[in-house]
Design a protein around this motif. Structure first.
Motif, PDB file in Angstrom:
ATOM      1  N   UNK A 248       0.805  -1.236   0.000  1.00 39.26           N
ATOM      2  CA  UNK A 248       0.000   0.000   0.000  1.00 39.26           C
ATOM      3  C   UNK A 248       0.833   1.279   0.000  1.00 39.26           C
ATOM      4  N   UNK A 249       2.140   1.177  -0.109  1.00 38.72           N
ATOM      5  CA  UNK A 249       2.949   2.398  -0.107  1.00 38.72           C
ATOM      6  C   UNK A 249       2.706   3.173  -1.395  1.00 38.72           C
ATOM      7  N   UNK A 250       2.763   4.474  -1.288  1.00 34.29           N
ATOM      8  CA  UNK A 250       2.500   5.342  -2.442  1.00 34.29           C
ATOM      9  C   UNK A 250       3.446   6.538  -2.429  1.00 34.29           C
ATOM     10  N   UNK A 251       3.694   7.035  -3.610  1.00 35.47           N
ATOM     11  CA  UNK A 251       4.334   8.329  -3.734  1.00 35.47           C
ATOM     12  C   UNK A 251       3.272   9.424  -3.656  1.00 35.47           C
ATOM     13  N   UNK A 252       3.705  10.661  -3.750  1.00 36.04           N
ATOM     14  CA  UNK A 252       2.767  11.775  -3.580  1.00 36.04           C
ATOM     15  C   UNK A 252       2.518  12.491  -4.906  1.00 36.04           C
ATOM     16  N   UNK A 253       1.276  12.825  -5.164  1.00 35.59           N
ATOM     17  CA  UNK A 253       0.881  13.645  -6.300  1.00 35.59           C
ATOM     18  C   UNK A 253       0.089  14.828  -5.777  1.00 35.59           C
ATOM     19  N   UNK A 254       0.314  15.966  -6.367  1.00 34.23           N
ATOM     20  CA  UNK A 254      -0.400  17.186  -5.965  1.00 34.23           C
ATOM     21  C   UNK A 254      -1.660  17.298  -6.836  1.00 34.23           C
ATOM     22  N   UNK A 255      -2.758  16.885  -6.272  1.00 36.46           N
ATOM     23  CA  UNK A 255      -4.025  16.923  -7.000  1.00 36.46           C
ATOM     24  C   UNK A 255      -4.745  18.243  -6.714  1.00 36.46           C
ATOM     25  N   UNK A 256      -5.648  18.623  -7.594  1.00 37.71           N
ATOM     26  CA  UNK A 256      -6.412  19.867  -7.443  1.00 37.71           C
ATOM     27  C   UNK A 256      -7.712  19.577  -6.705  1.00 37.71           C
ATOM     28  N   UNK A 257      -8.483  20.592  -6.339  1.00 41.52           N
ATOM     29  CA  UNK A 257      -9.794  20.354  -5.709  1.00 41.52           C
ATOM     30  C   UNK A 257     -10.702  19.553  -6.631  1.00 41.52           C
ATOM     31  N   UNK A 258     -11.605  18.784  -6.060  1.00 35.86           N
ATOM     32  CA  UNK A 258     -12.489  17.924  -6.850  1.00 35.86           C
ATOM     33  C   UNK A 258     -13.446  18.704  -7.726  1.00 35.86           C
ATOM     34  N   UNK A 259     -13.640  19.990  -7.404  1.00 36.33           N
ATOM     35  CA  UNK A 259     -14.561  20.807  -8.199  1.00 36.33           C
ATOM     36  C   UNK A 259     -13.955  21.192  -9.542  1.00 36.33           C
ATOM     37  N   UNK A 260     -12.651  20.994  -9.714  1.00 39.72           N
ATOM     38  CA  UNK A 260     -12.026  21.251 -11.002  1.00 39.72           C
ATOM     39  C   UNK A 260     -12.273  20.058 -11.921  1.00 39.72           C
ATOM     40  N   UNK A 261     -12.090  20.263 -13.216  1.00 41.47           N
ATOM     41  CA  UNK A 261     -12.366  19.195 -14.193  1.00 41.47           C
ATOM     42  C   UNK A 261     -11.173  18.243 -14.290  1.00 41.47           C
ATOM     43  N   UNK A 262     -10.997  17.443 -13.250  1.00 39.59           N
ATOM     44  CA  UNK A 262      -9.869  16.512 -13.187  1.00 39.59           C
ATOM     45  C   UNK A 262     -10.362  15.073 -13.059  1.00 39.59           C
ATOM     46  N   UNK A 263      -9.601  14.147 -13.639  1.00 37.63           N
ATOM     47  CA  UNK A 263      -9.903  12.719 -13.515  1.00 37.63           C
ATOM     48  C   UNK A 263      -8.722  11.978 -12.874  1.00 37.63           C
ATOM     49  N   UNK A 264      -7.979  12.665 -12.012  1.00 36.68           N
ATOM     50  CA  UNK A 264      -6.760  12.098 -11.438  1.00 36.68           C
ATOM     51  C   UNK A 264      -7.053  10.804 -10.679  1.00 36.68           C
ATOM     52  N   UNK A 265      -8.089  10.779  -9.869  1.00 35.90           N
ATOM     53  CA  UNK A 265      -8.385   9.579  -9.077  1.00 35.90           C
ATOM     54  C   UNK A 265      -8.598   8.362  -9.978  1.00 35.90           C
ATOM     55  N   UNK A 266      -9.388   8.544 -11.050  1.00 34.60           N
ATOM     56  CA  UNK A 266      -9.648   7.433 -11.973  1.00 34.60           C
ATOM     57  C   UNK A 266      -8.377   7.042 -12.716  1.00 34.60           C
ATOM     58  N   UNK A 267      -7.583   8.023 -13.130  1.00 34.14           N
ATOM     59  CA  UNK A 267      -6.363   7.732 -13.882  1.00 34.14           C
ATOM     60  C   UNK A 267      -5.352   6.960 -13.022  1.00 34.14           C
ATOM     61  N   UNK A 268      -5.226   7.350 -11.762  1.00 37.72           N
ATOM     62  CA  UNK A 268      -4.284   6.657 -10.874  1.00 37.72           C
ATOM     63  C   UNK A 268      -4.765   5.236 -10.570  1.00 37.72           C
ATOM     64  N   UNK A 269      -6.029   5.092 -10.253  1.00 40.59           N
ATOM     65  CA  UNK A 269      -6.551   3.796  -9.798  1.00 40.59           C
ATOM     66  C   UNK A 269      -6.563   2.767 -10.929  1.00 40.59           C
TER      67      UNK A 269
END
Length: 578
Positions: A70-91
């Protein structure tokens, strides 16, 4: 493991001083990270130029020995209200990165925190991976060519199916992490998005409500405006290069310089017909000049008519026509002819009101006396057929004339005081989609009702005259004048209809409209005088008695009428002797 080792967690100023610095940042320059402890409001900063350059460290989540699965590196994600799909892309792409910011529920960071972290990464030469965008934000251009330059990461190719399968805005901010990651089909790289212009809806509504001749090109130009990503990048570069007031005036200065350098490009978005060119409509054209000349001729013609009436006032042709009524009719024609001249003059507030008064009163005095006289004769003839004697008092007839004139005067006073006619400026396109705009001035009240009422009064008088002309068509023409009355009705009606059409013809330039009305009034006056007084002047000039045209049986029918004429003539002579 590689991602966990490379991408460490950012540390706030307060966390660094409390958990990392051996002296709690109290010793001046004890390290190269913080020069002092944070003050109130500074503890949550990840970077502050000159005093805290930031710090990145591995924590328990980076420890792959203790947490190999379960170890992870860190990514600087934006607030969820922005048009981002980071969670889906990472998972769904099995990328072992996680964002640990204070923005819930996705652990994102605010815009300011993201900028601070990137500055800290360059200052400390620390690897950072962060969601960002271009064009439009200066951060991308700020670090171009520097150690902190942005480098894009390639993700699975963006497809239409991926775009349609991406999580929605509501799912992106859901507390359930499985809803935030969504369907695997939506885990591709983020495709380009169309930049939208934000324009106040009131601007479009105002443009739609504005006359085309004076409508601004702003709304349509903004609607057409397009700009590429490269042009936006160039604009932002100019903004950052100034370096005087980066977060204040510099951006405005960059836009102004960009507009000046790209003026031809911007002009391509301006719709046809702009910029407008105002053309002042010169008032005194051929038609208005003709109106002035013919109007003056009409005035002279009326004065000559009045002089001829006075000169031949003792002739029977004038006596039978009733001098008092004739003078009123001529005075009406005089007012109309003066109104015709004023119509042809360049409008002012006083002229606007004067011409309405003169024309309305002129037609009242020109028609009402004739109606009253013919109506009286018609009454006499009707009673004569029944062998009844009727007495007509000329003074009562004059009271009727002046009473009607007084009522019309009251109407004109109300018109002037409530909604007076004044000079109004109007702008009209010379050609459809053209650049030339014609500036003209005309007389107008706020409501068309007053003008319509004045014209309706004229048509009402003509209707009454038509009825009387029909009723007296078989009466001896020496007295009834039904033939002249009918011809006057036709003449007045013809010119009145033409004036009504001209007055409400909005497409016609104001000076042409005024010149046309002036000519119509003048010709109406001249022709009416010829119709009504032509035969009378012929008889007066040759000293003829109009009564010689009567048939052998007319005398018995006209005894009462003759008495009325003689009585009126005797009263006129007595008034002259007194």
């Amino acid at each position: 493991r590689k991602l966990a080792e490379v991408f460490k967690r950012p540390t706030t100023w307060a966390e660094y001083c409390q958990q990392v610095s051996p002296t709690n940042c109290t010793a001046k320059n004890d390290d190269a990270v913080a020069t002092r402890p944070p003050k109130d409001g500074e503890g949550s900063l990840y970077y502050s130029e000159g005093v805290y350059k930031g710090h990145f460290r591995a924590n328990e989540k980076n420890d792959c020995d203790a947490h190999p699965d379960s170890c992870t590196g860190h990514i600087v994600n934006c607030p969820c209200t922005w048009s981002t799909n980071v969670d889906a892309q990472l998972y769904h792409n099995d990328i072992a990165l996680e964002s640990n910011g204070r923005e819930e529920p996705n652990g994102g960071y605010s815009y300011g925190e993201m900028v601070q972290i990137w500055n800290a990464a360059e200052a400390t030469r620390s690897p950072v991976i962060m969601w960002w965008w271009r064009p439009g934000d200066p951060l991308f251009q700020k670090f171009r060519g520097r150690p902190g330059q942005f480098e894009p990461i390639t993700l699975p190719e963006t497809t239409a199916a991926c775009t349609e399968g991406a999580v929605s805005g509501e799912e992106r901010c859901d507390a359930d992490p499985m809803l935030r990651v969504g369907n695997p089909i939506g885990a591709c790289g983020q495709g380009p998005e169309t930049l939208h212009k934000l324009v106040a809806s009131s601007l479009g509504q105002e443009a739609a409500d504005t006359l085309q001749a004076i409508r601004s090109a702003a709304h349509e130009t903004l609607t057409r405006f397009r700009i590429t990503d490269l042009e936006i990048d160039a604009l932002v570069d100019t903004w950052l290069e100034r370096g005087i007031d980066t977060w204040g005036y510099d951006s405005r200065d960059a836009v102004c310089h960009w507009v000046a350098d790209n003026i031809e490009f911007l002009q391509s978005f301006v719709p046809n017909g702009y910029p407008r060119h105002i053309q002042t409509n010169y008032w005194y054209g051929p038609l208005t000049k003709s109106g002035l000349v013919v109007g003056c001729v009409a005035i002279v013609f009326v004065l000559m008519t009045a002089s001829a009436i006075f000169y031949w006032r003792d002739e029977k042709a004038m006596i039978y026509a009733q001098l008092n009524f004739i003078y009123l009719i001529v005075s009406g024609f005089f007012l109309v002819s003066v109104g015709a001249v004023i119509y042809a003059l360049e409008p002012t507030d006083s002229r606007c009101n004067a011409k309405e008064w003169l024309v309305t009163l002129g037609y009242t005095l020109g028609i009402v006396p004739l109606l009253v006289k013919v109506a009286a004769i018609n009454r006499i003839m009707s009673n004569a057929k029944k062998n009844r004697r009727v007495k007509i008092d000329p003074k009562n007839l004059m009271r009727i004339v002046f009473g009607v004139t007084f009522a019309v005067t009251i109407f004109l006073i109300l018109w002037t005081s409530v909604d007076n006619s004044c000079v109004t400026k109007s702008l009209d396109l010379v050609e459809e989609s053209g650049q030339a705009v014609r500036l003209s001035y005309s007389c107008q009240s706020h409501s068309y009702g007053w003008k319509i009422a004045a014209l309706a009064w004229e048509f009402f008088l003509l209707l009454c005259a038509s009825v009387l002309a029909f009723q007296t068509r078989k009466v001896e023409q020496l007295f009834s004048e039904s033939t002249y009355l009918s011809m006057l009705v036709y003449c007045h009606f013809f010119f009145a209809v033409l004036r009504a059409i001209t007055c409400f013809l909005d497409s016609m330039p104001s000076n042409l409209k005024a010149g046309t009305v002036s000519l119509l009034l003048s010709f109406d006056t001249i022709i009416s005088i010829v119709i009504y007084f032509g035969k009378k002047f012929w008889c007066a000039y040759h000293h003829e008695d109009p009564s010689i045209t009567r048939g052998p049986t007319a005398g018995s029918r006209l005894s009462d009428t003759s008495s009325f004429i003689r009585s009126a003539h005797n009263q006129q002579q007595q008034q002259q002797q007194q």
